[in-house]
Design a protein around this motif. Structure first.
Motif, PDB file in Angstrom:
ATOM      1  N   PHE A 128       0.811  -1.248   0.037  1.00 48.36           N
ATOM      2  CA  PHE A 128       0.079   0.204   0.128  1.00 48.36           C
ATOM      3  C   PHE A 128       0.776   1.349  -0.079  1.00 48.36           C
ATOM      4  N   ASN A 129       0.716   1.999  -1.076  1.00 48.54           N
ATOM      5  CA  ASN A 129       1.733   3.149  -1.341  1.00 48.54           C
ATOM      6  C   ASN A 129       0.982   4.406  -0.786  1.00 48.54           C
ATOM      7  N   LYS A 130       1.692   5.471  -0.707  1.00 52.46           N
ATOM      8  CA  LYS A 130       1.119   6.833  -0.562  1.00 52.46           C
ATOM      9  C   LYS A 130       0.662   7.086   0.872  1.00 52.46           C
ATOM     10  N   ILE A 131       0.984   6.289   1.558  1.00 55.05           N
ATOM     11  CA  ILE A 131       0.292   6.402   2.983  1.00 55.05           C
ATOM     12  C   ILE A 131       0.381   7.545   3.722  1.00 55.05           C
ATOM     13  N   ASP A 132       1.480   8.590   3.188  1.00 60.52           N
ATOM     14  CA  ASP A 132       1.485   9.753   3.790  1.00 60.52           C
ATOM     15  C   ASP A 132       0.380  10.767   3.343  1.00 60.52           C
ATOM     16  N   THR A 133      -0.450  10.231   2.398  1.00 61.58           N
ATOM     17  CA  THR A 133      -1.733  11.082   1.937  1.00 61.58           C
ATOM     18  C   THR A 133      -2.842  10.792   2.514  1.00 61.58           C
ATOM     19  N   TYR A 134      -2.819   9.563   3.184  1.00 59.40           N
ATOM     20  CA  TYR A 134      -4.214   9.119   3.607  1.00 59.40           C
ATOM     21  C   TYR A 134      -4.862   9.885   4.831  1.00 59.40           C
ATOM     22  N   VAL A 159       3.799   1.698   2.746  1.00 59.34           N
ATOM     23  CA  VAL A 159       4.967   2.366   2.585  1.00 59.34           C
ATOM     24  C   VAL A 159       4.635   3.656   1.784  1.00 59.34           C
ATOM     25  N   SER A 160       5.490   4.747   1.889  1.00 60.76           N
ATOM     26  CA  SER A 160       5.313   6.077   1.206  1.00 60.76           C
ATOM     27  C   SER A 160       6.766   6.079   0.495  1.00 60.76           C
ATOM     28  N   ALA A 161       6.687   5.852  -0.879  1.00 60.64           N
ATOM     29  CA  ALA A 161       7.656   5.787  -1.602  1.00 60.64           C
ATOM     30  C   ALA A 161       8.254   7.278  -1.670  1.00 60.64           C
ATOM     31  N   GLN A 162       7.577   8.192  -1.405  1.00 63.97           N
ATOM     32  CA  GLN A 162       7.795   9.797  -1.548  1.00 63.97           C
ATOM     33  C   GLN A 162       8.620  10.129  -0.087  1.00 63.97           C
ATOM     34  N   GLU A 163       7.950   9.815   0.967  1.00 63.65           N
ATOM     35  CA  GLU A 163       8.663  10.138   2.243  1.00 63.65           C
ATOM     36  C   GLU A 163       9.583   8.981   2.848  1.00 63.65           C
ATOM     37  N   GLY A 183       1.212  -3.146 -10.764  1.00 66.17           N
ATOM     38  CA  GLY A 183       0.223  -1.888 -10.303  1.00 66.17           C
ATOM     39  C   GLY A 183      -0.266  -0.832 -11.527  1.00 66.17           C
ATOM     40  N   HIS A 184      -1.368  -0.259 -10.944  1.00 70.75           N
ATOM     41  CA  HIS A 184      -1.747   0.784 -12.087  1.00 70.75           C
ATOM     42  C   HIS A 184      -0.694   1.940 -12.325  1.00 70.75           C
ATOM     43  N   SER A 185      -0.597   2.350 -13.396  1.00 69.71           N
ATOM     44  CA  SER A 185      -0.161   3.829 -13.813  1.00 69.71           C
ATOM     45  C   SER A 185      -0.266   4.685 -13.052  1.00 69.71           C
ATOM     46  N   GLY A 186       0.836   5.356 -12.095  1.00 70.89           N
ATOM     47  CA  GLY A 186       0.533   6.416 -11.177  1.00 70.89           C
ATOM     48  C   GLY A 186       0.616   5.929  -9.848  1.00 70.89           C
ATOM     49  N   VAL A 187       0.665   4.547  -9.570  1.00 71.96           N
ATOM     50  CA  VAL A 187       0.479   4.264  -8.070  1.00 71.96           C
ATOM     51  C   VAL A 187       1.794   4.529  -7.427  1.00 71.96           C
ATOM     52  N   GLY A 188       2.884   4.905  -8.083  1.00 70.72           N
ATOM     53  CA  GLY A 188       4.214   5.226  -7.429  1.00 70.72           C
ATOM     54  C   GLY A 188       5.415   4.058  -7.836  1.00 70.72           C
ATOM     55  N   LYS A 189       5.320   3.226  -9.030  1.00 69.07           N
ATOM     56  CA  LYS A 189       6.475   2.281  -9.180  1.00 69.07           C
ATOM     57  C   LYS A 189       7.711   3.002  -9.309  1.00 69.07           C
ATOM     58  N   SER A 190       7.751   3.915  -9.977  1.00 72.46           N
ATOM     59  CA  SER A 190       9.111   4.524 -10.289  1.00 72.46           C
ATOM     60  C   SER A 190       9.365   5.146  -9.230  1.00 72.46           C
ATOM     61  N   THR A 191       8.687   5.759  -8.483  1.00 65.54           N
ATOM     62  CA  THR A 191       9.153   6.421  -7.028  1.00 65.54           C
ATOM     63  C   THR A 191       9.703   5.752  -6.214  1.00 65.54           C
ATOM     64  N   LEU A 192       9.182   4.514  -6.060  1.00 66.37           N
ATOM     65  CA  LEU A 192       9.543   3.552  -5.154  1.00 66.37           C
ATOM     66  C   LEU A 192      10.859   2.985  -5.479  1.00 66.37           C
ATOM     67  N   THR A 204       9.687   1.572 -16.753  1.00 66.51           N
ATOM     68  CA  THR A 204       8.543   1.812 -16.308  1.00 66.51           C
ATOM     69  C   THR A 204       7.643   2.936 -16.926  1.00 66.51           C
ATOM     70  N   LYS A 205       8.467   3.945 -16.529  1.00 67.09           N
ATOM     71  CA  LYS A 205       7.644   5.325 -16.797  1.00 67.09           C
ATOM     72  C   LYS A 205       7.972   5.668 -18.161  1.00 67.09           C
ATOM     73  N   THR A 206       9.111   5.746 -18.785  1.00 67.44           N
ATOM     74  CA  THR A 206       9.077   6.370 -20.025  1.00 67.44           C
ATOM     75  C   THR A 206       8.186   5.600 -21.050  1.00 67.44           C
TER      76      THR A 206
END
Ligand code: GDP
Ligand code: ZN
Length: 315
Positions: A128-134, A159-163, A183-192, A204-206
């Motif tokens: 579960f990503n982006k938990i910093d935004t929940y 996790v929070s890939a960003q934090e 995972g869907h595009s935009g879930v944070g794979k590249s960031t992670l 993945t991103k490009t």
């Protein structure tokens, strides 16, 4: 010599041996793998035996044997319907990235993914990503999902890939293994991946930024060594595996909590729908099975597969 395939271009294979030497290999002669009709006989993650090409330099080889695979994932060719393309082989674990919002990941998507991974024999960990935004509501939903999936045996990470939250626990899960991220595009794979290993630029991103819609694009996966003892297989533009061709009776075998009850159903070919004395329906009514899981199961049985494929492949 024996090595691991890190990259494939369709005609050349980059193979690394245990002492980290790298060889560019071709396939020796005609090469067919029994039982699989695919456009490529060898894929990233394959273990192969090869011999050095004596006529040229010391880094060119010819592959003559492929070792048995523990698993592999395929993609159906959009145009040549009977052909398949092996994306990768010998995957130890897939991390399925899930976000509650931005973008939302539905239980239906998660369950289809898990069914396919089970059918392929690949372990999945839910991340579960982006938990910093929940906010509170999203936290509740996340915990509920975590409860459902950990109850039936799937490991869950927050996790929070960003934090940089939860990254150490994720790394621990990856040690000594070949991993993939989906995972869907935009879930944070590249960031992670960037949080795990800065400066590793994955495709993945490009690729997903370009529209692959309607094109017969062959995408090649690539394996990377990370600075800690772990390997990643990068698969451009793939957020799921599609649904493997399976018989109706087989689908519930890939829902672990249904499979456990199967022997208690009156009929051994029970589809867990309208049949009398069905242990799955009973467990559902007693709230021992999640309704979201059962609904996903029914959807898969009804087979809106085509729609699903479109959804996945036109990332
Ligand atoms: P991908 O398409 O799965 O590779 O997703 P990206 O890594 O490109 O991330 C999509 C967006 O989500 C980017 O704007 C990221 O900065 C953002 N993002 C990724 N992970 C997190 C996170 O943990 N927290 C927050 N707040 N944003 C994130
Ligand atoms: Zn049943």
């Amino acid at each position: 010599m024996t090595g691991l395939v890190y990259k494939s271009t369709g005609s050349f294979y980059t193979v690394k041996t245990e002492d980290h030497s790298v060889y560019e290999c071709r396939i020796k002669g005609k090469f067919r793998i029994k039982g699989i009709k695919s456009t490529n006989p060898i894929a990233v993650g394959d273990v192969v035996d090869f011999e050095l090409d004596q006529t040229t330099d010391e880094t060119i080889g010819q592959i003559h044997t492929i070792h048995d695979r523990k698993n592999y994932i395929i993609r159906k060719s959009v145009n040549l319907s009977k052909q398949t393309h092996i994306i990768a082989a010998n995957i130890d674990v897939v991390f399925l990235l899930i976000t509650i919002n931005n973008p939302p990941t539905t239980t239906s998507f998660i369950d289809r993914f898990l069914v396919t991974a089970e059918a392929y024999g690949i372990e999945t960990v839910l991340v579960f990503n982006k938990i910093d935004t929940y906010d509170e509501t999203m936290k509740e939903e996340q915990l509920y999902l975590q409860y459902i999936y950990s109850e039936i045996g799937y490991q869950c990470l927050q996790v929070s890939a960003q934090e940089g939250i939860g990254i150490a626990a994720l790394k621990e899960q990856m040690l000594g293994k070949v991993s993939m991220f989906s995972g869907h595009s935009g879930v944070g794979k590249s960031t992670l991946v960037n949080a795990l290993e800065p400066h590793l630029n994955l495709k993945t991103k490009t690729i997903s930024e370009q529209s692959m819609q309607g094109q017969h694009t062959t995408t090649f996966a690539e394996m990377y060594d990370l600075s800690f003892d772990a390997k990643i297989i990068d698969t451009p533009g793939i957020k799921g595996f599609g649904i493997v061709d399976m018989e109706k009776e087989e689908v519930s075998d890939y829902f672990p909590e249904f499979f456990k009850l199967k022997s208690e159903c009156k009929f051994n070919n029970c589809l867990h729908k309208e049949e009398p004395h069905c242990a799955v329906k009973k467990a559902l009514e007693e709230n021992k099975i999640a309704w979201s899981r059962y609904n996903s199961y029914l959807k898969i049985l009804e087979g809106d597969d085509e729609h699903y494929r479109q959804d996945i492949y036109n990332d």
